[in-house]
Design a protein around this motif. Structure first.
Motif, short mmCIF file in Angstrom:
data_model
loop_
_atom_site.label_atom_id
_atom_site.label_comp_id
_atom_site.label_asym_id
_atom_site.label_seq_id
_atom_site.Cartn_x
_atom_site.Cartn_y
_atom_site.Cartn_z
N MET A 289 35.29 53.15 35.66
CA MET A 289 35.96 52.49 36.47
C MET A 289 36.07 50.89 36.48
N ARG A 290 36.86 50.05 36.23
CA ARG A 290 36.28 49.01 35.67
C ARG A 290 36.28 47.97 37.38
N LYS A 291 35.62 46.53 37.01
CA LYS A 291 35.56 46.12 38.14
C LYS A 291 35.90 44.43 38.25
N ILE A 292 36.91 44.23 39.09
CA ILE A 292 38.18 42.70 38.18
C ILE A 292 38.14 41.51 39.13
N VAL A 293 37.41 41.13 39.26
CA VAL A 293 37.97 39.62 40.15
C VAL A 293 38.97 38.77 39.51
N HIS A 294 39.38 38.22 40.45
CA HIS A 294 40.30 37.27 40.31
C HIS A 294 40.05 36.26 41.32
N VAL A 295 39.21 34.89 40.29
CA VAL A 295 39.92 33.99 41.52
C VAL A 295 40.66 32.95 41.08
N ASP A 296 41.55 32.22 42.63
CA ASP A 296 42.32 31.56 41.64
C ASP A 296 41.59 30.20 42.90
N MET A 297 41.64 28.83 42.86
CA MET A 297 41.99 27.59 43.10
C MET A 297 42.08 26.99 44.62
N ASP A 298 41.86 27.00 45.51
CA ASP A 298 42.88 26.64 46.58
C ASP A 298 43.73 25.60 46.44
N ALA A 299 45.37 25.14 46.24
CA ALA A 299 45.77 23.71 45.86
C ALA A 299 44.66 23.67 45.20
N LEU B 297 30.70 22.38 43.98
CA LEU B 297 31.60 21.36 43.75
C LEU B 297 32.55 21.19 44.51
N ASN B 298 32.60 21.65 46.37
CA ASN B 298 32.54 20.62 47.42
C ASN B 298 34.13 21.58 47.38
N LEU B 299 34.65 22.48 46.68
CA LEU B 299 36.21 23.36 46.39
C LEU B 299 36.11 24.59 47.13
N THR B 300 37.19 24.78 47.53
CA THR B 300 37.40 26.13 47.94
C THR B 300 38.35 27.26 46.96
N ALA B 301 37.10 28.22 46.64
CA ALA B 301 38.44 29.46 45.78
C ALA B 301 38.93 30.36 46.98
N SER B 302 39.71 31.48 46.33
CA SER B 302 40.19 32.32 47.15
C SER B 302 39.81 33.53 46.37
N ALA B 303 39.19 34.51 46.18
CA ALA B 303 39.27 36.08 45.25
C ALA B 303 40.47 37.20 45.58
N GLY B 304 40.49 38.16 44.59
CA GLY B 304 40.37 39.45 44.69
C GLY B 304 39.56 40.59 43.87
N VAL B 305 39.47 41.47 44.66
CA VAL B 305 38.91 42.10 43.50
C VAL B 305 39.60 44.40 43.21
N ALA B 306 39.43 44.63 42.65
CA ALA B 306 40.12 45.31 42.37
C ALA B 306 40.19 46.17 41.15
N PRO B 307 39.68 47.33 41.26
CA PRO B 307 39.75 48.34 39.44
C PRO B 307 40.86 48.23 38.24
N ILE B 308 41.55 47.41 38.32
CA ILE B 308 42.37 47.35 37.29
C ILE B 308 42.91 45.65 37.82
#
Length: 352
Positions: A1-11, A134-145
């Motif tokens: 089972m993998r552990k995948i993180v998707h990081v997406d910077m906010d605007a 960096l004084n920036l915000t990011a959002s993240a999603g965590v899932a097995p795929i």
């Protein structure tokens, strides 16, 4: 089972602009386009979005919705530089990084031992580190795929994290709108709705044969995704070109002696640690020092070298500092460029 993180910077683009121009905080701001000319917005901040402004919107439409919208030209060189800094942070957690443009990436943290191997805590720490350094915000999603990690990263924006543990994958997909699946665009979503296919559970109730006949390759993709099938690995496809480290100070520094101590006592040792894996078989092509002053203007002084020497770093620091003409310093950084050729030297380029 993998552990995948998707990081997406906010605007991302506009957030960099607001960080570097704090006087614009609290105002509707967008990057791209200009008044009196055709064009579209690259992105906008969340205040502008409250007026209905959004990315890829024609500038003329955006200005009708928000007459006070502040339009800024893009600074792609700066965004690329910040993207490299974000990449540096990712590499503290894993080597399995798949960038998607400048502002988002997949990370496979399955083998990361930090925080007891908890992908949730790793994702939280990544976002905290980005904000702290960096004084920036990011959002993240965590899932097995992969695709669910990307879907999840959009659910608690801005500056939020959403986790889909393996035990919740089926129930999450059941109530997930199909339009959230990457590769399902607006037109496709409308066609699916006409066929009474809106949620993952609707696709689960359809046969693979029917979906393939009706939608071709997309039909099979939908059938797989809605059954939690996504075996795509995180693909590492980029050759590292540089390594850097920088610090933003709690209080501005005004004297060169303090900066010199930070450079050699804190930044250089950290740079050596981060770059050690690359310098095993690659050489150094250049070294540079970056300074950001109290008014947020910044300068970088580079020099072509084959090995790092303290005298060179000291001189670069002084040249960059004197460009500020007495202004105090809020950030100091140092970086090296990695050569494309193998390092044939018996002595690692970094040691002195």
């Amino acid at each position: 089972m993998r552990k995948i993180v998707h990081v997406d910077m906010d605007a991302f683009y506009v957030s960099v602009e607001l960080r570097d121009n704090p006087e614009l905080m609290g105002k509707p701001v967008a990057v791209g386009g200009s008044r009196g000319s055709r064009g579209v917005l690259s992105t906008c901040n969340y205040m502008a979005r409250q007026f209905g402004v959004k990315s890829a919107m024609p500038t003329s439409v955006a200005l009708r919705k928000c007459p006070d919208l502040i339009l800024l030209p893009g600074r792609m060189d700066v965004y690329k530089q910040v993207s490299e800094q974000i990449r540096d942070i990712f590499e503290r957690y894993t080597d399995l990084i798949e960038p998607l443009g400048l502002d988002e990436a997949y990370l496979d943290v399955s083998d990361c031992k930090l925080f007891g191997g908890s992908a949730t805590l790793i994702a939280q720490d990544i976002c905290r580190t980005i904000h702290r350094e960096l004084n920036l915000t990011a959002s993240a999603g965590v899932a097995p795929i992969k695709y669910l990690a990307k879907v999840a990263s959009d659910l608690n924006k801005p500056n939020g994290i959403y986790v889909i543990p393996p035990s919740d994958v089926d129930s999450f997909i059941d109530t997930m709108e199909l339009k959230k699946i990457p590769s399902v665009g607006k037109v496709t979503s409308e066609k699916l709705l006409e066929d009474n296919l809106k949620f993952g559970k609707d696709v689960k109730a359809s046969s693979l044969e029917y979906l393939s006949i009706k939608y071709g390759k997309l039909g099979r993709l939908l059938w797989e995704r809605c059954r939690g099938i996504d075996n795509r690995p995180v693909v590492v496809s980029r050759t590292r070109k540089s390594v850097g480290v920088e610090r933003t100070f709690p209080e501005d520094y005004r004297d060169i002696e303090s900066l010199d101590r930070v450079l050699f006592d804190e930044l250089v040792p950290e740079l050596k640690r981060r770059s050690s894996r690359y310098l095993i078989d690659r050489g150094i092509s250049k070294v540079g020092v970056k300074i950001k002053f109290s008014d947020f203007h910044q300068t970088t002084k580079d020099f072509t070298v084959e090995r790092l020497e303290p005298e060179v770093l000291s001189e670069l620091l002084r040249e960059a500092y004197h460009r500020g003409k007495g202004k105090s310093v809020r950030l100091l950084g140092v970086h090296i460029g990695l050569s494309e050729q193998k390092n044939t030297s018996e002595q690692i380029s970094f040691e002195w």
